[in-house]
Design a protein around this motif. Structure first.
Motif, PDB file in Angstrom:
ATOM      1  N   UNK A   1      -2.969 -34.158 -22.499  1.00  0.00           N
ATOM      2  CA  UNK A   1      -3.904 -33.374 -22.035  1.00  0.00           C
ATOM      3  C   UNK A   1      -3.845 -33.218 -20.403  1.00  0.00           C
ATOM      4  N   UNK A   2      -3.334 -34.271 -19.771  1.00  0.00           N
ATOM      5  CA  UNK A   2      -2.948 -34.363 -18.407  1.00  0.00           C
ATOM      6  C   UNK A   2      -2.007 -33.328 -18.160  1.00  0.00           C
ATOM      7  N   UNK A   3      -1.055 -32.949 -18.880  1.00  0.00           N
ATOM      8  CA  UNK A   3       0.136 -31.923 -18.636  1.00  0.00           C
ATOM      9  C   UNK A   3      -0.757 -30.438 -18.814  1.00  0.00           C
ATOM     10  N   UNK A   4      -1.494 -30.537 -19.841  1.00  0.00           N
ATOM     11  CA  UNK A   4      -2.240 -29.279 -19.930  1.00  0.00           C
ATOM     12  C   UNK A   4      -2.948 -28.644 -19.055  1.00  0.00           C
ATOM     13  N   UNK A   5      -3.560 -29.584 -18.262  1.00  0.00           N
ATOM     14  CA  UNK A   5      -4.669 -29.338 -17.340  1.00  0.00           C
ATOM     15  C   UNK A   5      -4.075 -29.091 -16.019  1.00  0.00           C
ATOM     16  N   UNK A   6      -3.037 -29.858 -15.805  1.00  0.00           N
ATOM     17  CA  UNK A   6      -2.217 -29.986 -14.514  1.00  0.00           C
ATOM     18  C   UNK A   6      -1.999 -28.682 -13.964  1.00  0.00           C
ATOM     19  N   UNK A   7      -1.478 -27.835 -14.582  1.00  0.00           N
ATOM     20  CA  UNK A   7      -0.826 -26.597 -14.347  1.00  0.00           C
ATOM     21  C   UNK A   7      -2.074 -25.660 -13.860  1.00  0.00           C
ATOM     22  N   UNK A   8      -3.201 -25.966 -14.085  1.00  0.00           N
ATOM     23  CA  UNK A   8      -4.308 -25.155 -13.600  1.00  0.00           C
ATOM     24  C   UNK A   8      -4.463 -25.391 -11.977  1.00  0.00           C
ATOM     25  N   UNK A   9      -4.107 -26.541 -11.559  1.00  0.00           N
ATOM     26  CA  UNK A   9      -4.460 -26.923 -10.252  1.00  0.00           C
ATOM     27  C   UNK A   9      -3.381 -26.136  -9.220  1.00  0.00           C
ATOM     28  N   UNK A  10      -3.826 -25.426  -8.319  1.00  0.00           N
ATOM     29  CA  UNK A  10      -2.734 -24.712  -7.262  1.00  0.00           C
ATOM     30  C   UNK A  10      -2.803 -25.704  -6.221  1.00  0.00           C
ATOM     31  N   UNK A  11      -1.529 -26.477  -5.902  1.00  0.00           N
ATOM     32  CA  UNK A  11      -1.189 -26.960  -5.041  1.00  0.00           C
ATOM     33  C   UNK A  11      -0.556 -26.462  -3.823  1.00  0.00           C
ATOM     34  N   UNK A  12      -0.702 -27.125  -2.424  1.00  0.00           N
ATOM     35  CA  UNK A  12       0.010 -26.619  -1.303  1.00  0.00           C
ATOM     36  C   UNK A  12       0.136 -27.717  -0.507  1.00  0.00           C
ATOM     37  N   UNK A  13       1.448 -27.700   0.117  1.00  0.00           N
ATOM     38  CA  UNK A  13       1.953 -28.634   0.817  1.00  0.00           C
ATOM     39  C   UNK A  13       1.485 -28.544   2.345  1.00  0.00           C
ATOM     40  N   UNK A  14       1.106 -29.810   3.075  1.00  0.00           N
ATOM     41  CA  UNK A  14       0.810 -29.775   4.357  1.00  0.00           C
ATOM     42  C   UNK A  14       1.494 -30.926   5.004  1.00  0.00           C
ATOM     43  N   UNK A  15       1.456 -31.039   6.368  1.00  0.00           N
ATOM     44  CA  UNK A  15       1.971 -31.983   7.141  1.00  0.00           C
ATOM     45  C   UNK A  15       1.442 -32.589   7.902  1.00  0.00           C
ATOM     46  N   UNK A  16       1.149 -33.836   8.004  1.00  0.00           N
ATOM     47  CA  UNK A  16       0.363 -34.847   8.772  1.00  0.00           C
ATOM     48  C   UNK A  16       1.207 -34.915  10.069  1.00  0.00           C
ATOM     49  N   UNK A  17       0.724 -34.241  11.274  1.00  0.00           N
ATOM     50  CA  UNK A  17       1.417 -34.567  12.330  1.00  0.00           C
ATOM     51  C   UNK A  17       1.138 -35.584  13.364  1.00  0.00           C
ATOM     52  N   UNK A  18       2.182 -36.178  14.221  1.00  0.00           N
ATOM     53  CA  UNK A  18       1.920 -37.030  15.185  1.00  0.00           C
ATOM     54  C   UNK A  18       2.051 -36.160  16.562  1.00  0.00           C
ATOM     55  N   UNK A  19       1.039 -36.151  17.292  1.00  0.00           N
ATOM     56  CA  UNK A  19       1.143 -35.402  18.490  1.00  0.00           C
ATOM     57  C   UNK A  19       2.117 -36.066  19.586  1.00  0.00           C
ATOM     58  N   UNK A  20       2.620 -35.162  20.172  1.00  0.00           N
ATOM     59  CA  UNK A  20       3.581 -35.685  21.357  1.00  0.00           C
ATOM     60  C   UNK A  20       3.499 -34.978  22.827  1.00  0.00           C
ATOM     61  N   UNK A  21       2.274 -34.560  22.781  1.00  0.00           N
ATOM     62  CA  UNK A  21       1.835 -33.551  24.008  1.00  0.00           C
ATOM     63  C   UNK A  21       1.949 -34.595  25.369  1.00  0.00           C
ATOM     64  N   UNK A  22       1.668 -35.998  25.204  1.00  0.00           N
ATOM     65  CA  UNK A  22       1.390 -36.890  26.305  1.00  0.00           C
ATOM     66  C   UNK A  22       2.664 -37.047  27.082  1.00  0.00           C
ATOM     67  N   UNK A  23       3.856 -36.970  26.745  1.00  0.00           N
ATOM     68  CA  UNK A  23       5.050 -37.174  27.279  1.00  0.00           C
ATOM     69  C   UNK A  23       5.100 -35.800  28.547  1.00  0.00           C
TER      70      UNK A  23
END
Length: 353
Positions: free
Chosen positions: A308-330
């Motif tokens: 059931x998990x495999x059948x329903x997992x294909x329905x979800x559209x996933x996207x990748x994102x990146x959690x950033x560490x800010x470097x503007x202070x330097x």
């Protein structure tokens, strides 16, 4: 000059729209606003214009000896002033471009699935044909493992026997769902098997869910013998709301030790034939676009939840994102240091205007 500034603003706006925030990268550092880095190209032009536009000032003194009493310029230090100002501006520009580095990549679902877990807690779920545990304990264990595998899906829990009751509404608070599953006990509700009532109760929760994917996982070990709602009618109503029903018939074939009452030493068991209305469950699942499974032991039940998990997992559209560490202070600190250096030189060395 104003026209040039307006033109440059329009150019920056159009150019930044065509840039991806991650398109400019250096040594693992990228910029949220890379178009601002184009301002660095204007620093040489600004320095040239500043020298050219600076007025040639004369200092009127009646006698040359008066100059000896004033501040004495150091020509070697004076030459550093334009450079410090340019370095300060460069630092501020780089900081405004928002340099950053990626900490880690994560997967999130843009649209989760709404899942209602419907668990039978009638007395027959105490049958001990799933050794070394009974049906209800094995079912709880496998349902919990299924919930743990969720990431962004909303999960709800409905328990039923002769009546149905929502234990947990749809939520992404999985610890609450797991706790509710642990607390499921035979005898909490009036005994019997009201499959139609259970489907109607779960469908009522799912029909108003915001997601487009709605799933009901119905786990039972018997035949419909209670409730005023016909299971086929309830399933038809669920299907009109786009709810798919995955039905699981729990129990071994043939005979099983089923509790029939209480004796002096606890529950009294008798071997009785296992009766599961597979035709009804198959019809319910098929008419709603789902499937029917038969779980004859704990391993089979685990395999069914994985399917059931495999059948329903294909329905979800996933996207990748990146959690950033800010470097503007330097670069910001660098620009401030250069600016403070310029001010310090002007103050301590007494640079003449």
């Amino acid at each position: 000059m104003n026209r040039a500034v307006d033109w440059f603003r329009e150019f920056i706006s159009e150019f930044s729209g065509s840039l991806s925030p991650d398109s400019w990268s250096l040594f693992g550092i990228n910029f949220a606003h890379p178009a601002l880095l184009l301002l660095l190209l204007l620093l040489p032009l600004w320095s040239w214009w500043r020298r050219r536009a600076a007025p040639q000032r004369a200092i009127p003194f009646s006698r040359a000896s008066v100059l000896g009493l004033g501040p004495r310029p150091s020509l070697s230090w004076v030459r550093w002033l334009p450079w410090l100002r340019s370095l300060a501006l460069a630092g501020f520009i780089v900081a405004a471009a928002q340099p950053r580095s990626g900490a880690r990549a994560e997967r999130v679902s843009s649209e989760g699935i709404d899942i209602a877990l419907v668990v039978d807690i009638s007395s027959s779920m105490l049958a001990e044909d799933f050794q070394p545990q009974n049906r209800i304990e094995v079912a709880k264990e496998k349902v919990k493992r299924f919930v743990v595998g969720r990431k962004s899906d909303r999960v709800g829990l409905v328990a039923f026997s002769g009546e149905a009751l929502t234990q947990v509404p749809l939520t992404t608070d999985y610890p609450v769902v797991l706790t509710a599953i642990d607390n499921l006990q035979v005898g909490q509700l009036e005994d019997g098997t009201a499959i139609g009532t259970a489907i109607a109760t779960a469908a009522n929760r799912l029909r108003t869910a915001p997601g487009r994917s709605r799933v009901m996982v119905l786990l039972t070990d018997g035949e419909n013998n209670r409730g005023a709602i016909d299971p086929r009618t309830a399933a038809q109503a669920a299907g009109t709301f786009g709810i798919r029903i995955y039905a699981i018939g729990v129990g071994s074939e043939g005979m099983a030790a089923v509790p029939v009452g209480r004796g002096l030493f606890g529950l009294r068991y008798e071997n009785r034939p296992v009766k599961i209305d597979e035709a009804l469950l198959t019809e319910i699942a098929t008419n709603t676009g789902g499937r029917y499974f038969r779980a004859k032991d704990a391993q089979a039940l685990q395999s069914i939840y994985e399917q059931i998990d495999a059948l329903e997992r294909s329905i979800v559209e996933a996207r990748a994102y990146i959690r950033y560490t800010e470097r503007f202070r330097w670069p910001l600190l660098f620009g401030l240091a250069a600016l403070l250096g310029e001010l310090a030189l002007r103050a301590r060395r007494g640079v003449l205007p």
